[in-house]
Design an enzyme around this catalytic site. Structure first.
Site, PDB file in Angstrom:
ATOM      1  N   GLY A  83     -56.774 -51.833  40.013  1.00  0.00           N
ATOM      2  CA  GLY A  83     -58.127 -51.410  40.238  1.00  0.00           C
ATOM      3  C   GLY A  83     -59.083 -51.114  39.507  1.00  0.00           C
ATOM      4  N   CYS A  84     -60.606 -50.997  39.684  1.00  0.00           N
ATOM      5  CA  CYS A  84     -61.521 -50.999  38.821  1.00  0.00           C
ATOM      6  C   CYS A  84     -63.134 -50.627  39.752  1.00  0.00           C
ATOM      7  CB  CYS A  84     -61.605 -51.909  38.088  1.00  0.00           C
ATOM      8  SG  CYS A  84     -63.028 -52.035  36.470  1.00  0.00           S
ATOM      9  N   ILE A  85     -62.544 -49.518  39.909  1.00  0.00           N
ATOM     10  CA  ILE A  85     -64.209 -49.022  40.753  1.00  0.00           C
ATOM     11  C   ILE A  85     -63.878 -49.517  41.905  1.00  0.00           C
ATOM     12  CG2 ILE A  85     -66.452 -48.471  40.320  1.00  0.00           C
ATOM     13  CD1 ILE A  85     -66.439 -48.339  37.740  1.00  0.00           C
ATOM     14  N   THR A  86     -64.503 -50.636  41.712  1.00  0.00           N
ATOM     15  CA  THR A  86     -64.730 -51.462  43.035  1.00  0.00           C
ATOM     16  C   THR A  86     -64.072 -52.924  43.695  1.00  0.00           C
ATOM     17  OG1 THR A  86     -66.646 -52.045  43.177  1.00  0.00           O
ATOM     18  CG2 THR A  86     -67.412 -50.294  43.423  1.00  0.00           C
TER      19      THR A  86
END
Length: 123
Positions: free
Chosen positions: A69-72
Site C-alpha cells: 500500500g502506498c497512500i492511496t
C-alpha cells in the site's frame, strides 16, 4: 469502513465521501429517512470482500510477486500484468488502474495500506 468506525447505534449522520460520523444525542429523527437500517452490515461486508475481489482481479495469488500500500494506491508487481481484469477491479471499488508492464497500481483511496495488508494475509 473495515474498522467499523462508522457504525454506531447512536449515529445521527454519516459523511460517506470522507468516511466520518457525526455523533449526536441518538435521536432517531436526525437519521436520514432513506438510509437503510443495516447500512453498517453492508459497509462491513463490502469492505471485507474487497481484498478477495481485488486479488482475483489481479490474476489470483499465483500472479502476485509483491503488493504494498502506498497512500492511496496498491502497488503490485505481477508475474503477468496482461491478465488483470480492470472492470472487476473497478467493480471492487478501484477508482482507477495504472498499468506499466508487470507493474500495476490500483487506486483505492486512503485504505490502501489496510487492503494491501489484507491481501498479503490471503497469499
Amino acid at each position: 469502513m473495515s474498522d467499523g468506525a462508522g457504525c454506531s447505534a447512536e449515529r445521527t449522520g454519516v459523511n460517506h465521501r470522507y468516511g466520518f460520523v457525526a455523533h449526536g444525542g441518538g435521536h432517531a429523527g436526525n437519521r436520514r429517512s432513506n438510509e437503510p437500517q443495516d447500512l453498517c452490515e453492508k459497509e462491513t461486508a463490502m469492505a471485507d470482500e474487497r481484498p478477495e475481489k481485488i486479488l482475483a482481479a489481479l490474476g489470483g495469488a499465483g500472479n502476485i510477486v509483491e503488493i504494498e500500500g502506498c497512500i492511496t494506491r496498491l502497488r503490485c508487481e505481477l508475474h503477468d500484468g496482461s491478465i488483470i481484469d480492470e472492470a472487476a477491479l473497478k467493480q471492487a471499488g478501484a477508482m482507477g488502474v495504472v498499468k506499466l508492464g508487470a507493474v500495476v497500481q490500483v487506486i483505492v483511496g486512503p485504505e490502501a495500506d489496510t487492503i494491501a495488508s489484507d491481501i498479503e494475509d490471503l497469499l
